[in-house]
Write an enzyme that holds these catalytic residues in place. Structure first.
Site, PDB file in Angstrom:
ATOM      1  N   ASP A  11      34.464  11.093  14.738  1.00 42.21           N
ATOM      2  CA  ASP A  11      35.645  11.745  14.601  1.00 42.21           C
ATOM      3  C   ASP A  11      34.534  13.107  14.944  1.00 42.21           C
ATOM      4  OD1 ASP A  11      37.546  10.198  14.694  1.00 42.21           O
ATOM      5  OD2 ASP A  11      37.828  10.360  12.444  1.00 42.21           O
ATOM      6  N   ASP A 130      47.960   5.893  17.965  1.00 38.20           N
ATOM      7  CA  ASP A 130      47.602   6.720  15.514  1.00 38.20           C
ATOM      8  C   ASP A 130      49.677   5.756  15.732  1.00 38.20           C
ATOM      9  OD1 ASP A 130      45.417   7.963  15.624  1.00 38.20           O
ATOM     10  OD2 ASP A 130      46.329   9.307  16.992  1.00 38.20           O
TER      11      ASP A 130
END
Length: 257
Positions: A11, A130
């Site tokens: 990330d 998500d």
């Protein structure tokens, strides 16, 4: 049986690899290119780069990081974050990515999935999701790094993703992300039972046994982790040795063991 893939996830925010818990408490953990080179050396099957605030901040993808990484690693590279158009797909693939992951913009504009699949091929299109449990006993899809609940049913969404031609789904559980208590087995089974395309398990891995558990208890094709690898608690080699001990096929040095 196809070999299961182990995928370190990087990330990236402001050019640095970061990690947080439930999308909060983010801290820097290293340089993306240096980490990618190390994971390539360890035998990672793929690498995933996510620009975690690109969609939220309305920025494009980090093409400079992609270019520098692609020049030095030799495993498939998937890149996401800030992908909002077919041109973004094209630019990211030209920069050296093998796959492009789209998440928030796919929810806002599902036609982007089918357009990209038609132009570049399904194998290049990964849809990241998500999702989180809701109070109705199901799962809801979130966007913008888990910030916005779209009131979209996860089951309906994964079916549409497959129908539109995506080659793969990366399923991240907001409930387990960064908590290190294990992958969300129930959510993964919920999705794997509804689609035929590969599903990557993401969110919650905290120890070696979580890798074998996710492959033994779900139909996941790959497992993605971040903290364990970034903080040098476990290496990719150790994960593959553990899976081999559990008779789960993995690829090592080009061979399936």
């Amino acid at each position: 049986m196809l070999a299961k893939r182990i995928i370190p996830c990087l990330d990236v925010r402001n050019g640095k690899v970061v990690k947080g818990v439930n999308f909060e408490g983010v801290k820097d953990v290293g340089d993306p290119v240096e980490l990618a080179i190390e994971y390539n050396r360890q035998g990672a099957d793929e690498l995933v780069f996510y620009d975690i605030t690109a969609s939220y901040e309305g920025r494009g993808v980090m093409l400079d990081v992609v270019k520098r990484t692609a020049q030095q690693v030799f495993v498939p590279l998937c890149v996401g974050g800030g992908i909002s158009s077919v041109q973004d797909f094209r630019d990211t693939l030209r920069a050296g990515a093998d796959k492009v992951s789209v998440n928030s913009q796919a929810v806002k504009n599902p036609k982007l999935i089918s357009d990209a699949a038609e132009i570049f091929g399904s194998q290049c299109v990964v849809v990241g999701i998500d999702a989180k449990r809701n109070d109705k006993g199901g799962y809801s899809v979130f966007i913008n790094g888990g910030r916005v609940d779209m009131n979209l049913d996860l089951g309906d969404w994964v079916k549409e993703i497959e129908e539109r031609g995506a080659g793969e789904i990366c399923l991240n559980s907001i409930d387990t992300d960064g908590v290190r208590g294990g992958f969300d087995i129930d959510m993964l089974n919920f999705v794997c039972s509804r689609v035929k395309i590969p599903v990557i398990a993401s969110g919650g891995c905290g120890k070696l046994s979580h890798f074998s558990e996710v492959f033994e208890k779900t139909g996941s094709s790959a497992a993605l982790a971040a903290s364990l690898f970034h903080f040098k608690e476990i290496t990719v080699e150790e994960v593959k040795a553990h899976l081999k001990e559990h008779d789960i096929p993995v690829r090592t040095f080009g061979r399936i063991l």
